[in-house]
Design a protein around this motif. Structure first.
Motif, PDB file in Angstrom:
ATOM      1  N   THR A  38       0.833  -1.204   0.000  1.00  0.00           N
ATOM      2  CA  THR A  38       0.000   0.000   0.000  1.00  0.00           C
ATOM      3  C   THR A  38       0.869   1.256   0.000  1.00  0.00           C
ATOM      4  OG1 THR A  38      -1.796  -1.142   1.111  1.00  0.00           O
ATOM      5  CG2 THR A  38      -1.796   1.256   1.251  1.00  0.00           C
ATOM      6  N   GLU A  96      -8.973  -7.843   5.206  1.00  0.00           N
ATOM      7  CA  GLU A  96     -10.318  -7.289   5.245  1.00  0.00           C
ATOM      8  C   GLU A  96     -10.309  -5.830   4.818  1.00  0.00           C
ATOM      9  OE1 GLU A  96     -14.030  -7.951   8.042  1.00  0.00           O
ATOM     10  OE2 GLU A  96     -12.482  -6.761   9.022  1.00  0.00           O
ATOM     11  N   SER A  97      -9.380  -5.039   5.378  1.00  0.00           N
ATOM     12  CA  SER A  97      -9.269  -3.637   4.994  1.00  0.00           C
ATOM     13  C   SER A  97      -7.921  -3.095   5.369  1.00  0.00           C
ATOM     14  CB  SER A  97     -10.398  -2.797   5.607  1.00  0.00           C
ATOM     15  OG  SER A  97     -10.279  -2.764   7.002  1.00  0.00           O
ATOM     16  N   GLY A  99      -6.010   0.977   5.593  1.00  0.00           N
ATOM     17  CA  GLY A  99      -6.292   2.411   5.474  1.00  0.00           C
ATOM     18  C   GLY A  99      -5.114   3.259   5.865  1.00  0.00           C
TER      19      GLY A  99
END
Length: 101
Positions: A38, A96-97, A99
């Motif tokens: 990310t 799942e996620s 951020g």
């Protein structure tokens, strides 16, 4: 050789601890990879090179099975000066996620 019930219980407990430790190491490695990918994709720099375990709780997956939802946090920087915090949430072995602040 005869095993006593207490020795058998101890062996089962040790196997359980080893299994949990191994599963948590694997989950942390998946969280590290997700955080690094990310950061690379967004042009950010992953600070400290790793994620930190924040906590876990039981949760149901989309199939209805009970799994552990693990939360990890990590620090990153977009400009090389400002430190910000991101998070990775794994449900079982799946991402799942994720951020960024």
């Amino acid at each position: 050789m005869e095993l006593s019930w207490s020795l058998l219980a101890l062996l089962i407990g040790l196997v359980g601890v080893a299994w949990a430790w191994h599963a948590n190491l694997g989950a942390r490695e998946r969280a590290n990879v997700a955080a690094l990918e990310t950061c690379q994709r967004t042009g950010a720099q992953l600070l400290d090179g790793t994620v930190a375990f924040r906590g876990f709780r039981p949760a149901r997956g989309s199939d209805g099975r009970l799994r552990l939802r693990r939360t990890y946090v990590f620090d990153y920087s977009q400009d090389g000066v400002t430190r910000r915090q991101g998070f990775v949430i794994l449900l079982g072995h799946s991402l799942e996620s994720i951020g960024l602040e």
